[in-house]
Design an enzyme around this catalytic site. Structure first.
Site, PDB file in Angstrom:
ATOM      1  N   LYS A 109       0.827  -0.994  -0.153  1.00 25.05           N
ATOM      2  CA  LYS A 109       0.331  -0.360   0.440  1.00 25.05           C
ATOM      3  C   LYS A 109       0.914   1.603  -0.064  1.00 25.05           C
ATOM      4  CE  LYS A 109       1.008   1.563   4.396  1.00 25.05           C
ATOM      5  NZ  LYS A 109       1.165   2.590   5.054  1.00 25.05           N
ATOM      6  N   GLY A 129      10.781  -2.335   6.969  1.00 28.85           N
ATOM      7  CA  GLY A 129      10.510  -1.093   7.002  1.00 28.85           C
ATOM      8  C   GLY A 129      10.470   0.214   6.043  1.00 28.85           C
ATOM      9  N   GLY A 130       9.868  -0.200   4.893  1.00 24.62           N
ATOM     10  CA  GLY A 130       9.963   0.365   4.175  1.00 24.62           C
ATOM     11  C   GLY A 130       8.352   1.761   4.297  1.00 24.62           C
ATOM     12  N   GLY A 138       3.241  -1.367   4.009  1.00 29.59           N
ATOM     13  CA  GLY A 138       2.694  -2.229   4.950  1.00 29.59           C
ATOM     14  C   GLY A 138       3.037  -3.858   4.603  1.00 29.59           C
ATOM     15  N   SER A 149       1.542  -5.489   8.201  1.00 27.39           N
ATOM     16  CA  SER A 149       0.128  -5.586   7.961  1.00 27.39           C
ATOM     17  C   SER A 149      -0.173  -6.922   6.651  1.00 27.39           C
ATOM     18  CB  SER A 149      -0.434  -4.189   7.919  1.00 27.39           C
ATOM     19  OG  SER A 149       0.129  -3.883   9.381  1.00 27.39           O
ATOM     20  N   SER A 150       0.159  -6.517   5.697  1.00 21.96           N
ATOM     21  CA  SER A 150      -0.491  -6.728   4.415  1.00 21.96           C
ATOM     22  C   SER A 150      -0.541  -8.893   4.683  1.00 21.96           C
ATOM     23  CB  SER A 150      -0.092  -6.567   2.834  1.00 21.96           C
ATOM     24  OG  SER A 150      -0.279  -6.749   1.856  1.00 21.96           O
ATOM     25  N   ASP A 167      -2.559  -1.030  10.400  1.00 22.14           N
ATOM     26  CA  ASP A 167      -3.237  -0.744   8.930  1.00 22.14           C
ATOM     27  C   ASP A 167      -3.681  -2.433   8.627  1.00 22.14           C
ATOM     28  OD1 ASP A 167      -1.822   1.397   8.751  1.00 22.14           O
ATOM     29  OD2 ASP A 167      -0.460   0.481   8.160  1.00 22.14           O
TER      30      ASP A 167
END
Length: 286
Positions: free
Chosen positions: A9, A94-95, A98, A101-102, A134
């Protein structure tokens, strides 16, 4: 075996409008999916064991959101089955895309289908919220205007351009950025119409640029081609392009120590598209 998408996302903007007594921040943001992400496969087993085929670097299996999500729906539904889970990791850690969470959302949706536990979408979203703010957006599966801590979702229909997404050579700590004294926490709330007409910025961007020079360098580099923006608390940045060819030409010029990819913006998640197709096929078969 079905491959289940766990799409990335983007936060198209991010404002902080206040801070709650429990320490969580009140947000306004807009989420849009990408047609790019991780892929997960699930082998259902008769024992209640939850096991990853391979660990994710730097994350203990018991702390991995995939495992935690699987155990949570197993506990909630009372299911006696288990799963062996394979992940093809494409999204950088760490970008701000998401990825964790995804992965959690995909695990909840996939195992709900494969285990036939019949947990409702609203219940899945609540389970997801326990795992991370998220996660519900990935379960809902539509581009959304989000408020609260990110759980109050309103469908939106922004443009779906091609994006260049760049991950500079650093990892940004979300906790560090949200606890920074200099972070702007008093943005005036705006309406969806104002965002769609072009308003909005990422208030975390200036804090991250000051603390992580690699992000500042990447923003400056991408600005040669199109107006860049950071997603979430970084480290990934992105810019929109009219077509895939333009975006691909930019990625081909990417400095060798950065990661980057081209992806299409999508207002419908590929995860929910797959789940809908499978559920319709099952209904027809019955």
């Amino acid at each position: 075996m079905i491959s289940w998408p766990a799409p990335a996302k983007l936060n198209l903007f991010l404002h902080i409008t206040g801070r709650r007594p429990d320490g969580y921040h009140e947000l306004q943001t807009a989420f849009q999916f990408l047609d790019f992400g991780d892929e997960l496969q699930f082998e259902v087993i008769d024992s209640p064991e939850i096991r990853l085929k391979q660990s994710v670097d730097g994350v203990a299996d018991e702390d991995n959101l995939i495992v935690r999500a699987a155990k949570r729906i197993q506990q909630y539904s009372g299911c006696s089955k288990g799963a062996v889970i394979h992940i093809e990791k494409r999204l950088p850690m760490g970008g701000g895309l998401g990825g964790g969470s995804s992965n959690a959302a995909t695990t909840l949706v996939a195992l709900n289908y494969l285990w036939e536990t019949a947990v409702s979408e609203s219940e899945l979203a609540q389970l997801g919220l326990e795992l991370g703010a998220d996660v519900p957006i990935f379960i809902a599966g539509f581009a959304a205007w989000a408020e609260g801590v990110g759980e109050k979702l309103t469908p939106i229909d922004p443009a779906e351009p091609w994006y260049v997404v760049v991950k500079p050579d650093c990892h940004v700590s979300t906790a560090e950025i949200f606890s920074a004294m200099e972070l702007t926490r008093d943005c005036e709330p705006i309406k969806i119409s104002r965002f769609l007409s072009g308003e909005g910025r990422n208030v975390c961007e200036e804090v991250v640029k000051e603390r992580y020079p690699a992000v500042a360098n990447a923003l400056n580099w991408l600005a040669q081609y199109a107006p860049p923006r950071m997603t979430g608390t970084g480290a990934c940045i992105f810019a929109a392009f009219e077509n895939q060819q333009q975006a691909q030409q930019v990625v081909e010029n990417l400095p060798s120590n950065w990661q980057g990819f081209v992806a299409k913006g999508s207002n419908r998640s590929p995860l929910t598209a797959l789940a809908s197709t499978l559920n319709k096929s099952n209904a027809t078969a019955r």
